[in-house]
Design a protein around this motif. Structure first.
Motif, mmCIF file in Angstrom:
data_model
loop_
_atom_site.group_PDB
_atom_site.id
_atom_site.type_symbol
_atom_site.label_atom_id
_atom_site.label_comp_id
_atom_site.label_asym_id
_atom_site.label_seq_id
_atom_site.Cartn_x
_atom_site.Cartn_y
_atom_site.Cartn_z
ATOM 1 N N LYS A 177 0.966 -1.167 0.078
ATOM 2 C CA LYS A 177 0.144 0.014 -0.060
ATOM 3 C C LYS A 177 0.694 1.257 0.029
ATOM 4 O O LYS A 177 0.647 2.209 -0.682
ATOM 5 C CB LYS A 177 -0.967 -0.056 1.172
ATOM 6 C CG LYS A 177 -1.656 1.188 1.203
ATOM 7 C CD LYS A 177 -3.176 0.944 2.166
ATOM 8 C CE LYS A 177 -2.869 0.726 3.591
ATOM 9 N NZ LYS A 177 -4.275 0.596 4.329
ATOM 10 N N ARG A 196 -5.786 -9.884 18.483
ATOM 11 C CA ARG A 196 -6.221 -8.712 18.117
ATOM 12 C C ARG A 196 -6.685 -8.901 16.579
ATOM 13 O O ARG A 196 -5.983 -9.692 15.747
ATOM 14 C CB ARG A 196 -5.022 -7.767 17.913
ATOM 15 C CG ARG A 196 -5.005 -6.504 17.542
ATOM 16 C CD ARG A 196 -4.805 -6.417 15.934
ATOM 17 N NE ARG A 196 -5.375 -5.327 15.228
ATOM 18 C CZ ARG A 196 -5.283 -4.913 13.910
ATOM 19 N NH1 ARG A 196 -4.795 -5.684 13.159
ATOM 20 N NH2 ARG A 196 -5.828 -3.775 13.658
ATOM 21 N N TYR A 222 -7.473 -3.925 0.104
ATOM 22 C CA TYR A 222 -7.616 -2.641 0.261
ATOM 23 C C TYR A 222 -8.800 -2.135 -0.738
ATOM 24 O O TYR A 222 -8.801 -2.577 -1.753
ATOM 25 C CB TYR A 222 -6.473 -1.736 0.323
ATOM 26 C CG TYR A 222 -5.309 -2.237 1.318
ATOM 27 C CD1 TYR A 222 -5.546 -2.204 2.759
ATOM 28 C CD2 TYR A 222 -4.403 -2.689 0.814
ATOM 29 C CE1 TYR A 222 -4.585 -2.582 3.422
ATOM 30 C CE2 TYR A 222 -3.187 -3.320 1.465
ATOM 31 C CZ TYR A 222 -3.559 -3.084 3.056
ATOM 32 O OH TYR A 222 -2.364 -3.476 3.694
HETATM 33 C C1 LMR Z 1 -4.601 -4.075 9.889
HETATM 34 O O1 LMR Z 1 -4.293 -5.073 10.573
HETATM 35 O O2 LMR Z 1 -5.124 -3.151 10.698
HETATM 36 C C2 LMR Z 1 -4.206 -3.792 8.552
HETATM 37 O O3 LMR Z 1 -3.917 -4.886 7.929
HETATM 38 C C3 LMR Z 1 -4.394 -2.426 8.088
HETATM 39 C C4 LMR Z 1 -3.533 -2.233 6.720
HETATM 40 O O4 LMR Z 1 -3.975 -1.351 6.405
HETATM 41 O O5 LMR Z 1 -2.942 -3.062 6.248
#
Ligand code: LMR
Length: 328
Positions: A31, A160, A227
């Motif tokens: 990203k 988490r 994403y």
């Molecule tokens: C996360 O675990 O919150 C992510 O994978 C965020 C991301 O933008 O990769």
């Protein structure tokens, strides 16, 4: 903070256009690389008339407020993970969180580029959000201070997660507890044992230093993480058609660049973790993966109400047709 930034009329200054692109991961991730490529391409094609400011690592907004910031005009582009759209009223995006749904990124792309993926992006218009495209990270792995290869390994662990009901259902199906936390809080929560484990693609593990606070990494490849790159309708409509075309083209190319580096980043991240030595890396056997897959199966029942039975059926149907066609 949000309001102050919203008041700073950055989107269209007398000298040109300023685009703030905010995200929560490191520059050196698929990203982060796509965001910087977008900056480079948009700025050079507009001869500097369009300026793109990239804010990585939650420096401007974290994942709890980035979409709100976009809607309030405090930033012009964000690229939250697909797991973060359910919370703001688009639960169907959690389709991509289903464990063991996709065998590889080719299958993910088939769904994203087909009717299901196009419809999901179009639905964002309901909240004045415009989808510019999908971007890959990769497949997720599990970590904790013990191997996570069998269902019984997860018993009682506090894991988490991103704020997705489908991911929560997945952890519960494994016998763990699901604790939604922002990415920016995750490393500290793991190191202080507020939570015991987590899941993410390897590039996020390494760039967030999560492997340094987890002694075991299990390469479960159990789900996909990608994403949606989005902007606000209000900002977009202010632009001249030629600028929209330029930006769409720049984003398209930037996404290609991000997608193309994703698997190399995955391999590099694994090398970093191996070199770290204090984290034991485990590769589950086929039987162990099947056990995990069977344990997570009840999540598909939950998905019928969360995602919608029709959307789920359509996706499963498209995937099984594609698998038949791919058979040698
Ligand atoms: C996360 O675990 O919150 C992510 O994978 C965020 C991301 O933008 O990769």
């Amino acid at each position: 903070m949000l309001l102050l930034l919203a008041c700073r009329a950055a989107a269209a200054s007398p000298e040109g256009i300023v685009i703030r692109f905010s995200h929560v991961v490191a520059d050196d991730t698929p990203k982060g690389i796509a965001a910087r490529a977008f900056k480079r391409i948009a700025e050079s094609r507009s001869n500097g008339r369009i300026r793109v400011e990239v804010y990585p690592r939650s420096t401007l907004f974290d994942d709890n407020d980035e979409i709100l910031a976009l809607q309030m005009g405090a930033v012009e582009i964000v690229a939250p993970s697909l797991s973060k759209f359910g919370k703001i009223g688009f639960p169907s995006f959690e389709l991509f969180d289903l464990p063991f749904l996709f065998r590889d990124t080719e299958e993910v792309h088939r769904i994203m580029r087909g009717p299901v993926g196009r419809q999901l992006l179009a639905d964002l218009n309901r909240q004045q959000i415009l989808g510019l495209g999908y971007l890959d990270n990769g497949f997720k792995q599990m970590s904790a201070n013990r191997p996570l290869l069998r269902r019984s390994d997860y018993a009682g662990l506090r894991m988490r997660i991103q704020p997705s009901r489908i991911i929560a259902a997945q952890m519960i199906a494994l016998g763990a507890q699901a604790v939604p936390l922002a990415l920016s809080e995750t490393r500290l929560a793991l190191s202080t044992r507020v939570v015991d484990g987590t899941e993410n693609p390897l590039s996020n593990f390494v760039t967030q230093g999560i492997h340094e606070v987890q002694s075991h990494l299990s390469l479960t490849q159990h789900g996909y993480l990608g994403y949606a790159v989005v902007t606000s309708q209000r900002f977009w409509q202010q632009l001249k058609p030629a600028d929209r075309e330029l930006l769409e083209g720049a984003m398209h190319e930037a996404i290609e660049i991000g997608n193309n580096v994703a698997s190399a980043h995955e391999r590099r991240a694994l090398d970093v973790i191996h070199a770290w030595k204090e984290t034991h890396v485990h590769r589950p056997s086929e039987a162990q993966r099947s056990e995990l897959e069977a344990a997570m199966r009840p999540v598909y029942e939950r998905a019928k109400t969360r995602i919608g039975a029709r959307l789920l059926e359509q996706t499963l149907h498209e995937l099984s047709e594609a698998r038949l066609r791919r058979r040698p």
